[in-house]
Design a protein around this motif. Structure first.
Motif, PDB file in Angstrom:
ATOM      1  N   CYS A  40       0.843  -1.194   0.000  1.00 60.43           N
ATOM      2  CA  CYS A  40       0.000   0.000   0.000  1.00 60.43           C
ATOM      3  C   CYS A  40       0.879   1.246   0.000  1.00 60.43           C
ATOM      4  N   THR A  41       1.843   1.250  -0.884  1.00 62.88           N
ATOM      5  CA  THR A  41       2.792   2.360  -0.955  1.00 62.88           C
ATOM      6  C   THR A  41       2.787   3.019  -2.328  1.00 62.88           C
ATOM      7  N   GLY A  42       1.832   2.625  -3.186  1.00 66.88           N
ATOM      8  CA  GLY A  42       1.669   3.314  -4.456  1.00 66.88           C
ATOM      9  C   GLY A  42       2.822   3.106  -5.429  1.00 66.88           C
ATOM     10  N   PRO A  43       2.867   3.933  -6.497  1.00 66.77           N
ATOM     11  CA  PRO A  43       3.914   3.806  -7.527  1.00 66.77           C
ATOM     12  C   PRO A  43       5.321   3.937  -6.937  1.00 66.77           C
ATOM     13  N   LYS A  44       5.488   4.814  -5.947  1.00 63.84           N
ATOM     14  CA  LYS A  44       6.811   4.994  -5.340  1.00 63.84           C
ATOM     15  C   LYS A  44       7.293   3.685  -4.709  1.00 63.84           C
ATOM     16  N   GLY A  45       6.389   2.962  -4.085  1.00 63.65           N
ATOM     17  CA  GLY A  45       6.769   1.693  -3.468  1.00 63.65           C
ATOM     18  C   GLY A  45       7.273   0.704  -4.511  1.00 63.65           C
ATOM     19  N   PHE A  46       6.603   0.668  -5.658  1.00 61.92           N
ATOM     20  CA  PHE A  46       7.035  -0.258  -6.707  1.00 61.92           C
ATOM     21  C   PHE A  46       8.388   0.168  -7.281  1.00 61.92           C
ATOM     22  N   GLN A  47       8.581   1.472  -7.453  1.00 60.75           N
ATOM     23  CA  GLN A  47       9.884   1.978  -7.920  1.00 60.75           C
ATOM     24  C   GLN A  47      10.990   1.580  -6.949  1.00 60.75           C
ATOM     25  N   ASP A  48      10.673   1.633  -5.667  1.00 57.98           N
ATOM     26  CA  ASP A  48      11.677   1.259  -4.659  1.00 57.98           C
ATOM     27  C   ASP A  48      12.049  -0.221  -4.769  1.00 57.98           C
ATOM     28  N   THR A  49      11.037  -1.060  -4.998  1.00 57.28           N
ATOM     29  CA  THR A  49      11.329  -2.485  -5.167  1.00 57.28           C
ATOM     30  C   THR A  49      12.204  -2.712  -6.393  1.00 57.28           C
ATOM     31  N   HIS A  50      11.844  -2.046  -7.486  1.00 60.95           N
ATOM     32  CA  HIS A  50      12.627  -2.154  -8.719  1.00 60.95           C
ATOM     33  C   HIS A  50      14.074  -1.705  -8.475  1.00 60.95           C
ATOM     34  N   ALA A  51      14.223  -0.581  -7.796  1.00 62.69           N
ATOM     35  CA  ALA A  51      15.569  -0.053  -7.520  1.00 62.69           C
ATOM     36  C   ALA A  51      16.378  -1.022  -6.659  1.00 62.69           C
ATOM     37  N   THR A  52      15.684  -1.690  -5.744  1.00 63.11           N
ATOM     38  CA  THR A  52      16.373  -2.651  -4.876  1.00 63.11           C
ATOM     39  C   THR A  52      16.895  -3.819  -5.699  1.00 63.11           C
ATOM     40  N   ALA A  53      16.066  -4.314  -6.611  1.00 64.54           N
ATOM     41  CA  ALA A  53      16.493  -5.419  -7.467  1.00 64.54           C
ATOM     42  C   ALA A  53      17.665  -5.003  -8.356  1.00 64.54           C
ATOM     43  N   GLU A  54      17.590  -3.804  -8.910  1.00 58.75           N
ATOM     44  CA  GLU A  54      18.700  -3.287  -9.728  1.00 58.75           C
ATOM     45  C   GLU A  54      19.983  -3.229  -8.909  1.00 58.75           C
ATOM     46  N   HIS A  55      19.842  -2.768  -7.673  1.00 54.73           N
ATOM     47  CA  HIS A  55      21.004  -2.606  -6.806  1.00 54.73           C
ATOM     48  C   HIS A  55      21.635  -3.967  -6.484  1.00 54.73           C
ATOM     49  N   VAL A  56      20.782  -4.960  -6.243  1.00 56.80           N
ATOM     50  CA  VAL A  56      21.282  -6.309  -5.972  1.00 56.80           C
ATOM     51  C   VAL A  56      22.026  -6.843  -7.199  1.00 56.80           C
ATOM     52  N   ALA A  57      21.442  -6.650  -8.371  1.00 59.37           N
ATOM     53  CA  ALA A  57      22.052  -7.151  -9.603  1.00 59.37           C
ATOM     54  C   ALA A  57      23.426  -6.507  -9.818  1.00 59.37           C
ATOM     55  N   ALA A  58      23.493  -5.199  -9.576  1.00 62.44           N
ATOM     56  CA  ALA A  58      24.766  -4.494  -9.756  1.00 62.44           C
ATOM     57  C   ALA A  58      25.801  -4.963  -8.741  1.00 62.44           C
ATOM     58  N   ALA A  59      25.372  -5.165  -7.508  1.00 65.31           N
ATOM     59  CA  ALA A  59      26.300  -5.583  -6.449  1.00 65.31           C
ATOM     60  C   ALA A  59      26.848  -6.981  -6.717  1.00 65.31           C
ATOM     61  N   LEU A  60      26.000  -7.857  -7.273  1.00 66.47           N
ATOM     62  CA  LEU A  60      26.438  -9.231  -7.517  1.00 66.47           C
ATOM     63  C   LEU A  60      27.191  -9.340  -8.839  1.00 66.47           C
ATOM     64  N   GLY A  61      26.834  -8.545  -9.803  1.00 67.67           N
ATOM     65  CA  GLY A  61      27.488  -8.579 -11.106  1.00 67.67           C
ATOM     66  C   GLY A  61      27.055  -9.752 -11.953  1.00 67.67           C
ATOM     67  N   GLY A  62      26.981  -9.523 -13.241  1.00 67.69           N
ATOM     68  CA  GLY A  62      26.707 -10.623 -14.157  1.00 67.69           C
ATOM     69  C   GLY A  62      25.262 -11.057 -14.248  1.00 67.69           C
ATOM     70  N   ILE A  63      24.358 -10.422 -13.512  1.00 66.95           N
ATOM     71  CA  ILE A  63      22.938 -10.741 -13.609  1.00 66.95           C
ATOM     72  C   ILE A  63      22.150  -9.445 -13.766  1.00 66.95           C
TER      73      ILE A  63
END
Lengths: 399, 399
Positions: B92-115
């Motif tokens: 129940c956090t609206g579009p900003k909440g979804f953007q935050d989830t997306h950003a978190t996944a991007e951040h994980v991918a960058a930190a791990l590399g290659g995915i």
């Protein structure tokens, strides 16, 4: 809600008459020793000239013996007397339980004279699963028959109490006729039926079919929309008896309106006396695609234990409300939901809006308003919080 | 239920590995300051060689942003990493909440590399309706990525706790391969979904479709049959990741059996740690005309607040059980119902039978058995009592 006969102290005492408010009725309440103390057997007699009646019963498939009996009686659309007892539900008692109900009706008919057992409705309330002490009960019936008086409504209302802390009565006065009523119930209050027990009386002239339609319309928007704890009883019964003693025949609409007012008033009294409750909450669902949708959403929120404990904790936890709404099949888009708590729109468009800290939940009355933005229909479900008092009372009821 | 790799202390420590029990996985749990204390960000990485995955999500229509995200990710049947946080549900956090989830996944991918972000599932748990503190969370992701180890399962399991009093982990060892898992959840546990959050891992070789079928079969009879408080969450997610590192390809049946065993074990751990509960009750419904009927009846009893408070009060109040059964549409005759509580048949044929005072309810484990006498199907629903502890914890959670 009740349009009183008088005002002030007069209104109070007029309301207290309950089933003996309208003309043509006598009632009594006596102590027969079914409970450890207090009145426990009530009798309501319709002296006519007419004896039209209607009834609404629990939707629970496990029905108590008196429900099975009274359903049969009501099929004829005529009731001369109602005998009610607290101190035992006579539910889940097998063939013997039904025989006991039958014997009770026979005993009432013999004590009153001139009527048959088929004219006598029976209601019982109390613990499920135990046979009634019939000797005590039948002696109580005799005592009640001897004690019948034209102002016996208050005693009858007292005699049907179980965990209720106070009797519930109402009188709705109209022009030359009136509707009276009494009810009991403080737990196991949920929809799909009527409530625990309620007897309504009127001195209006009305045919059974008109009474039936009026009673169903009334219970649908009153007793059926209070949902204290989500638990449906085996014994719920609402009876409506019409004596015709006023000689006035209101229109079906007038009759339905007065009966609805009486039922609504009694329902609110039940809610206010619910076991251990510290809040009465109105769950107002608006913007629904249908009334059924609104009822489904209101019910889901009213029954949600996390919403109910949050109410007890004075916590405007709208996230739990949305989580409850999300379990329904009602038409809505999650990102279009608005929720206000006591007037503060804490959620708009499915996300946080106004500051939740500005919500004042210090009083007993709470209004939760949910806008589904899916149509123009609406409905309100009334419920209570889930408190330590509820757990305490219901963890120790039968032992 | 778990067939342990070792025995005694070895079994204990093997079970504790949870998601890092099977080969091919690393995990970590770190403190990012999302909660006032303790670990709150977990990372589980599948090092392969394969990355097949399946997921089951809440049936609640109000779904948290990480659920919406992870449902998309799982559509490809491949997951390389799962990032989980406690301290906030991002629901129940609206579009900003979804953007935050997306950003978190991007951040994980960058930190791990290659995915890519599309290889990263996201799970969140905590209070509904508030945005996550993203700066803290992303720093936590960096710390977790640096802390990944082959025995990081216990730390990951600890980092996803909310009101849980202990981490929940399991390892089911088979011949040359295994299934591991962790879960969190202590309230808002109800069916129609999975549970709060659970990640399962296996080093078996399996295609996504096989994993999906096995996971659905497993959750249907485990997480979906615990119903602690009738409340369905917005965030429930169960993920299954297969690394293929064992090189063993079990049959679909073998895989489903091991995953079911792991899910059942975790579900029982959730039940045993439910908020404020003093009882774990198995509602066994037998003699049903269908499995659906048995589940419906079990659920109705498990959700009935009067049954639940009676359990808390050590009260074998079988009348309340029958009243709950009577609210269902299952096939049965009311006068054919039998009920036993902890082995004592207190109700036979819909009426009182053996002496209720002989029921021993002093322990935590309670078994209620209901025979519908309408067929040969059966199902068991597990629930908890409704206690003062439940009311206390849930009336004070968000304030």
């Amino acid at each position: 809600m009740s349009a009183a006969v008088g005002a002030g102290a007069d209104k109070q005492s007029a309301d207290e008459q309950g089933v003996t408010g309208p003309k043509g009725f006598r009632a009594a309440g006596v102590a027969a020793g079914l409970k450890t103390s207090g009145l426990d057997v009530a009798l309501v007699v319709n002296d006519g000239p007419r004896a039209a009646a209607a009834g609404v019963f629990t939707a629970n498939r496990v029905k108590a013996a008196p429900v099975l009996w009274s359903q049969q009686v009501l099929r004829a659309g005529q009731v001369r007397a109602v005998v009610l007892n607290s101190g035992g539900a006579n539910a889940c008692t097998g063939p013997k339980g039904f025989q006991d109900t039958h014997a009770t009706a026979e005993h009432v008919a013999a004590a009153l004279g001139g009527i048959g057992a088929g004219d006598v409705a029976v209601c019982s309330t109390g613990l499920i699963g135990e046979l009634l002490p019939m000797q005590k009960l039948l002696l109580g019936v005799d005592a009640a028959a001897s004690a019948l008086v034209a102002d016996g409504g208050p005693a009858a209302a007292e005699a049907i109490m179980t965990t209720d802390t106070r009797p519930k009565t109402v009188v709705v006065g109209k022009d030359g006729w009136s509707v009276g009523g009494m009810a009991k119930g403080a737990g196991m209050l949920a929809p799909g039926m009527a409530t625990m027990l309620s007897v309504l009386t009127t001195d209006a002239v009305a045919e059974p079919a008109v009474l039936d339609a009026a009673l169903r319309a009334a219970t649908r928007v009153s007793f059926d929309r209070i949902d204290s704890d989500g638990c449906m009883s085996t014994n719920d019964t609402v009876l409506l008896l019409a004596s015709g003693a006023s000689g006035v025949e209101p229109t079906a609409e007038e009759l339905a309106a007065a009966i609805t007012a009486a039922c609504h008033d009694l329902a609110q009294q039940l809610l206010a006396d619910a076991e251990g409750a510290t809040k009465e909450a109105a769950i107002e669902v608006v913007g629904a695609a249908s009334e059924d949708d609104a009822v489904e959403v209101g019910r889901a929120v009213a029954r949600n234990n996390l919403v109910k404990t949050a109410l007890f904790g004075n916590d405007p936890n709208w996230g739990r409300i949305l989580a409850a709404v999300g379990t329904t099949a009602a038409a809505f888009e999650p990102d279009a939901l608005d929720v206000s708590v006591n007037g503060v729109w804490v959620c708009k468009g499915g996300a946080a809006a106004e500051d939740r800290s500005s919500v004042d939940l210090s009083g007993r009355a709470v209004t939760i308003r949910i806008d589904l933005h899916a149509g123009t229909d609406e409905a309100t479900i009334w419920t209570n919080d889930l408190s330590h008092g509820y757990v305490h009372e219901n963890s120790a009821y039968s032992t």
